[in-house]
Design a protein around this motif. Sequence first.
Motif, PDB file in Angstrom:
ATOM      1  N   ARG A  79       0.836  -1.205   0.000  1.00  0.00           N
ATOM      2  CA  ARG A  79       0.000   0.000   0.000  1.00  0.00           C
ATOM      3  C   ARG A  79       0.871   1.255   0.000  1.00  0.00           C
ATOM      4  NH1 ARG A  79      -5.282   1.009   0.963  1.00  0.00           N
ATOM      5  NH2 ARG A  79      -5.826   3.102   1.661  1.00  0.00           N
ATOM      6  N   SER A  80       1.972   1.221   0.735  1.00  0.00           N
ATOM      7  CA  SER A  80       2.869   2.387   0.787  1.00  0.00           C
ATOM      8  C   SER A  80       3.519   2.641  -0.563  1.00  0.00           C
ATOM      9  CB  SER A  80       3.949   2.156   1.848  1.00  0.00           C
ATOM     10  OG  SER A  80       3.371   1.981   3.129  1.00  0.00           O
ATOM     11  N   ILE A  81       3.913   1.564  -1.260  1.00  0.00           N
ATOM     12  CA  ILE A  81       4.528   1.724  -2.580  1.00  0.00           C
ATOM     13  C   ILE A  81       3.517   2.311  -3.563  1.00  0.00           C
ATOM     14  CG2 ILE A  81       5.551   0.501  -4.536  1.00  0.00           C
ATOM     15  CD1 ILE A  81       6.725  -1.497  -2.557  1.00  0.00           C
ATOM     16  N   ILE A  82       2.272   1.839  -3.488  1.00  0.00           N
ATOM     17  CA  ILE A  82       1.237   2.367  -4.378  1.00  0.00           C
ATOM     18  C   ILE A  82       1.024   3.857  -4.125  1.00  0.00           C
ATOM     19  CG2 ILE A  82      -1.223   2.255  -4.971  1.00  0.00           C
ATOM     20  CD1 ILE A  82      -1.136  -0.734  -4.285  1.00  0.00           C
ATOM     21  N   GLN A  83       0.937   4.238  -2.862  1.00  0.00           N
ATOM     22  CA  GLN A  83       0.697   5.643  -2.506  1.00  0.00           C
ATOM     23  C   GLN A  83       1.874   6.540  -2.863  1.00  0.00           C
ATOM     24  OE1 GLN A  83      -3.026   5.440  -1.832  1.00  0.00           O
ATOM     25  NE2 GLN A  83      -2.061   7.347  -1.203  1.00  0.00           N
ATOM     26  N   SER A  84       3.064   5.956  -2.963  1.00  0.00           N
ATOM     27  CA  SER A  84       4.249   6.772  -3.256  1.00  0.00           C
ATOM     28  C   SER A  84       4.376   7.112  -4.736  1.00  0.00           C
ATOM     29  CB  SER A  84       5.511   6.041  -2.801  1.00  0.00           C
ATOM     30  OG  SER A  84       5.721   4.863  -3.568  1.00  0.00           O
ATOM     31  N   THR A  85       3.543   6.520  -5.584  1.00  0.00           N
ATOM     32  CA  THR A  85       3.601   6.844  -7.006  1.00  0.00           C
ATOM     33  C   THR A  85       2.976   8.207  -7.251  1.00  0.00           C
ATOM     34  OG1 THR A  85       1.470   5.786  -7.473  1.00  0.00           O
ATOM     35  CG2 THR A  85       3.430   4.387  -7.606  1.00  0.00           C
ATOM     36  N   THR A  86       3.237   8.745  -8.439  1.00  0.00           N
ATOM     37  CA  THR A  86       2.717  10.075  -8.799  1.00  0.00           C
ATOM     38  C   THR A  86       1.407   9.977  -9.568  1.00  0.00           C
ATOM     39  OG1 THR A  86       4.064  10.014 -10.813  1.00  0.00           O
ATOM     40  CG2 THR A  86       5.026  11.063  -8.861  1.00  0.00           C
ATOM     41  N   LEU A  87       0.799   8.816  -9.561  1.00  0.00           N
ATOM     42  CA  LEU A  87      -0.449   8.622 -10.292  1.00  0.00           C
ATOM     43  C   LEU A  87      -1.613   9.264  -9.546  1.00  0.00           C
ATOM     44  CD1 LEU A  87       0.081   4.883 -11.272  1.00  0.00           C
ATOM     45  CD2 LEU A  87       0.241   6.853 -12.800  1.00  0.00           C
ATOM     46  N   PRO A  88      -2.710   9.574 -10.249  1.00  0.00           N
ATOM     47  CA  PRO A  88      -3.885  10.168  -9.577  1.00  0.00           C
ATOM     48  C   PRO A  88      -4.438   9.230  -8.502  1.00  0.00           C
ATOM     49  CG  PRO A  88      -4.071  10.383 -11.969  1.00  0.00           C
ATOM     50  CD  PRO A  88      -2.890   9.505 -11.708  1.00  0.00           C
ATOM     51  N   GLN A  89      -5.053   9.800  -7.482  1.00  0.00           N
ATOM     52  CA  GLN A  89      -5.546   9.009  -6.356  1.00  0.00           C
ATOM     53  C   GLN A  89      -6.635   8.027  -6.791  1.00  0.00           C
ATOM     54  OE1 GLN A  89      -4.276   9.032  -3.177  1.00  0.00           O
ATOM     55  NE2 GLN A  89      -5.629   7.264  -2.883  1.00  0.00           N
ATOM     56  N   HIS A  90      -7.497   8.431  -7.729  1.00  0.00           N
ATOM     57  CA  HIS A  90      -8.577   7.523  -8.126  1.00  0.00           C
ATOM     58  C   HIS A  90      -8.037   6.271  -8.815  1.00  0.00           C
ATOM     59  CE1 HIS A  90      -8.218  10.257 -11.741  1.00  0.00           C
ATOM     60  NE2 HIS A  90      -8.223   9.086 -12.345  1.00  0.00           N
ATOM     61  N   VAL A  91      -6.882   6.394  -9.460  1.00  0.00           N
ATOM     62  CA  VAL A  91      -6.252   5.223 -10.083  1.00  0.00           C
ATOM     63  C   VAL A  91      -5.675   4.309  -9.009  1.00  0.00           C
ATOM     64  CG1 VAL A  91      -4.325   4.472 -11.537  1.00  0.00           C
ATOM     65  CG2 VAL A  91      -5.784   6.364 -12.278  1.00  0.00           C
ATOM     66  N   MET A  92      -5.037   4.891  -8.017  1.00  0.00           N
ATOM     67  CA  MET A  92      -4.483   4.079  -6.930  1.00  0.00           C
ATOM     68  C   MET A  92      -5.594   3.378  -6.147  1.00  0.00           C
ATOM     69  SD  MET A  92      -1.295   6.365  -5.505  1.00  0.00           S
ATOM     70  CE  MET A  92      -2.115   7.949  -5.413  1.00  0.00           C
ATOM     71  N   ASP A  93      -6.748   4.039  -6.028  1.00  0.00           N
ATOM     72  CA  ASP A  93      -7.870   3.433  -5.303  1.00  0.00           C
ATOM     73  C   ASP A  93      -8.348   2.155  -5.986  1.00  0.00           C
ATOM     74  OD1 ASP A  93      -7.793   5.369  -3.380  1.00  0.00           O
ATOM     75  OD2 ASP A  93      -9.362   6.620  -4.289  1.00  0.00           O
ATOM     76  N   LEU A  94      -8.297   2.128  -7.326  1.00  0.00           N
ATOM     77  CA  LEU A  94      -8.704   0.916  -8.050  1.00  0.00           C
ATOM     78  C   LEU A  94      -7.812  -0.263  -7.684  1.00  0.00           C
ATOM     79  CD1 LEU A  94      -9.413   2.364 -11.621  1.00  0.00           C
ATOM     80  CD2 LEU A  94     -11.054   1.868  -9.808  1.00  0.00           C
ATOM     81  N   THR A  95      -6.520  -0.010  -7.537  1.00  0.00           N
ATOM     82  CA  THR A  95      -5.592  -1.077  -7.147  1.00  0.00           C
ATOM     83  C   THR A  95      -5.835  -1.493  -5.704  1.00  0.00           C
ATOM     84  OG1 THR A  95      -3.982  -0.082  -8.658  1.00  0.00           O
ATOM     85  CG2 THR A  95      -3.169  -1.762  -7.150  1.00  0.00           C
ATOM     86  N   HIS A  96      -6.154  -0.525  -4.852  1.00  0.00           N
ATOM     87  CA  HIS A  96      -6.470  -0.858  -3.455  1.00  0.00           C
ATOM     88  C   HIS A  96      -7.686  -1.780  -3.373  1.00  0.00           C
ATOM     89  CE1 HIS A  96      -3.391   1.676  -1.981  1.00  0.00           C
ATOM     90  NE2 HIS A  96      -3.997   2.840  -2.166  1.00  0.00           N
ATOM     91  N   GLU A  97      -8.613  -1.657  -4.347  1.00  0.00           N
ATOM     92  CA  GLU A  97      -9.800  -2.528  -4.347  1.00  0.00           C
ATOM     93  C   GLU A  97      -9.389  -3.996  -4.475  1.00  0.00           C
ATOM     94  OE1 GLU A  97     -12.871  -1.783  -3.896  1.00  0.00           O
ATOM     95  OE2 GLU A  97     -13.073   0.367  -4.231  1.00  0.00           O
ATOM     96  N   TYR A  98      -8.376  -4.267  -5.279  1.00  0.00           N
ATOM     97  CA  TYR A  98      -7.882  -5.644  -5.400  1.00  0.00           C
ATOM     98  C   TYR A  98      -7.310  -6.130  -4.071  1.00  0.00           C
ATOM     99  CZ  TYR A  98      -8.339  -6.678 -10.389  1.00  0.00           C
ATOM    100  OH  TYR A  98      -8.847  -6.999 -11.629  1.00  0.00           O
ATOM    101  N   ALA A  99      -6.574  -5.250  -3.397  1.00  0.00           N
ATOM    102  CA  ALA A  99      -6.007  -5.618  -2.095  1.00  0.00           C
ATOM    103  C   ALA A  99      -7.102  -5.856  -1.059  1.00  0.00           C
ATOM    104  CB  ALA A  99      -5.046  -4.525  -1.627  1.00  0.00           C
ATOM    105  N   GLN A 100      -8.223  -5.157  -1.178  1.00  0.00           N
ATOM    106  CA  GLN A 100      -9.330  -5.343  -0.238  1.00  0.00           C
ATOM    107  C   GLN A 100      -9.913  -6.753  -0.316  1.00  0.00           C
ATOM    108  OE1 GLN A 100      -8.906  -2.560   2.028  1.00  0.00           O
ATOM    109  NE2 GLN A 100     -11.054  -3.166   2.201  1.00  0.00           N
ATOM    110  N   VAL A 101      -9.922  -7.334  -1.513  1.00  0.00           N
ATOM    111  CA  VAL A 101     -10.408  -8.712  -1.664  1.00  0.00           C
ATOM    112  C   VAL A 101      -9.517  -9.661  -0.869  1.00  0.00           C
ATOM    113  CG1 VAL A 101     -10.836 -10.570  -3.324  1.00  0.00           C
ATOM    114  CG2 VAL A 101     -11.399  -8.217  -3.924  1.00  0.00           C
ATOM    115  N   LEU A 102      -8.205  -9.448  -0.946  1.00  0.00           N
ATOM    116  CA  LEU A 102      -7.273 -10.293  -0.197  1.00  0.00           C
ATOM    117  C   LEU A 102      -7.479 -10.125   1.301  1.00  0.00           C
ATOM    118  CD1 LEU A 102      -4.052  -9.642  -2.330  1.00  0.00           C
ATOM    119  CD2 LEU A 102      -5.684 -11.522  -2.546  1.00  0.00           C
ATOM    120  N   LEU A 103      -7.793  -8.911   1.711  1.00  0.00           N
ATOM    121  CA  LEU A 103      -8.041  -8.658   3.130  1.00  0.00           C
ATOM    122  C   LEU A 103      -9.299  -9.394   3.600  1.00  0.00           C
ATOM    123  CD1 LEU A 103      -7.143  -7.087   5.655  1.00  0.00           C
ATOM    124  CD2 LEU A 103      -8.600  -5.190   4.887  1.00  0.00           C
TER     125      LEU A 103
END
Length: 698
Positions: free
Chosen positions: A665-689
């Motif tokens: 999650r920290s690596i994803i947040q450290s990118t310069t991409l827009p937040q809404h794009v990073m949120d989509l990737t976090h959705e995949y991590a939520q399934v694992l959680l």
Amino acid sequence: MVAPAVPEIIEDDDIGLAVDARTESLAGLRELGPPDLVHLVKQGVKATSKQTGIYHHVTGIDASSSASLAAYINTLTYNPADKSNKVVSGLYCCYNAFSHLDMRVEVKIPGGVESYCVDERGDRRVATANLWLETFLCGVLRAYFYADDGSGDTIKKIIGVRRFNPITSTETEHRFLEAAEKLFFSGRQLGSDPEIQIPNVTSNHLTAGLLKYLKTTGRYTSGINLFEKLRTKDVEVSALLAKILLEGDEEVQAVRMLYESLQDVPMDYSLLDAQAEFCLSKGENELALECAKRAVTAAPSEFSTWARLCEVYVSLEHFGLALLTLNSCPMFSYQDKDSPRMPEPSRVLLPVMQESVLDEIDEGQPRAGEGYDQVHVSLRKLQAATYQGTFLKAYSLLTDIAARIGWDALLKTRSQVFVMEEEYRAERHASLTPKMPSSRNASTTGLAGTPNGGEPYGQADDNSASDDEDEKTLAESSHQGGLNGDRIQQNSEMSANESMEKPLPTIKAEEVKSGSDDPDSTNEDQGQFQNKRLCERWLDNLFMVLYEDLRIYTIWRTEMSQYRQQQMQYKKSAAEWEILGDLAERLHHNNEALEAYQQCLNIRFSPKAMKGLLKMYESKNDTRNTLACLIRLITWQYRWYSEFSPELLHSMRKLVEEEGALKIRSIIQSTTLPQHVMDLTHEYAQVLLAFKSTGTDG
């Protein structure tokens, strides 16, 4: 999870034509059936007489009851982008592959809900609870089989398909595994992968879907519990249990269980193949060989057993035996998944959800009305890129041998194990030609040494040498007037053709049979070729396809080298770079594939090129670059209405297991991409959680 946008395929005139087309296609469905069809009827808020039909396809929706399908239709009734129309009715069609029925739920707005099913003749039947159980299981399996692997190939096949994750909680997983347990021994009715000739208890779409789900989510304990219960009813299920135990790092238990099961069914090819695969993974090639041989004996008509034996021979570096084994593989014609056959729509609306907008993906893409990239004709003709099923696996084995020993050694091995056309004709000619008298004279001696039958010594050689010189002179004179780029391309093609020997043809089996009428020639042939085999036509064709792949690859690398030496820019279109990357990957040149994919992405975004990079970075355990590829692929998938890709979810799970969810999650947040794009990737991590996967603790 964030719901993807809703594509609309519009019927302006003949409303319901798509539903009629689906009903007509039911009789021709072979396996799991097409994705679910959702058809809506809209009418104007003011002009109520004007109605329009719209539809799209969907996978991953809970199909356990009519209520759950009606609930999905209700989510489509409000569209903020279209306030001038309202939905007045909806129809959800979901195929039950067990009973060969199309389950349908019709919703009237406002009004009631009606559920029924349609058989292959188009007649209505009553939808029972058992039919809904079968439909629910089919829906989950279709969600996995019709999901895209990240490369975009599946998404591009069918327009306007929304793909959802069918199992996002342990409760849904429990219902899925419970349904799989009840219907497990009916799984062979669903068909099997194209590499399987005859579906059986352990090889069918149901077992393949179960294994894919467990591998994707890492829920091995649930799988072990399921297969342990099923094993008490049929010992053959032990092969599936062994695979899950090995995936879950329970190797000792898996080996012990395989040994015990083989005491009961010593010639079960699935168990023997599982043993061979395990031994091969541990480098115990000799042990794997014995298991693979017995598996072939147990199931000589199955492709998978012969392919495993070929793999073992390759690992043992017995390349002649590997070619002979490959030649013995039973090949099956590839049958693609059931896909919808829809009439031509009036219009198509493909909206883009704001959360999936990323400039990096949009820039450089061809706009509406613009032509596609130019692709050189030699790259368009590469036949290996179209292979599927058994032919794809066989070609992969052949390229593996070529990568290990080289093209020249491969041709030499081929000529040692297969009867070549030239030697067969020479032997046959010798056997049919009357013996010459033993007396010698100047005339016969001179003619015997003459290459062309009557020319003096040396004349033919001098002529051939002069012909070669003339060709070189012509080539040089034609190059002098060309541009540097053209000269480099011609030189590289000439050098590729000179450095690679074209495979000579082998003799056809039908020619041998037609020439076996003469008893003398038959005896001669058998004496000469008793240790050789006839090469199957399909394998002979694979050699020609491999030659063309290697020739184009050699030309490309030679051109690259010459352009760099002259400090010139080597230009290709994005589509050409993508094809070259795929070519290099097929031939096991991973560094060159990585280079080609990067060149493609420098021009514009390509999911196939990005997926190629993802595989390369995963093999190198490069966490940051792997995650960078994942973020972009997940965003592109959402853009085209897919919130679910098993392969991308599996890649995310492996990263979380190795690095931990907090670090990812920290690596994803450290990118310069827009937040809404990073949120989509976090959705995949939520399934694992939700599944409490390894690495999500804390």
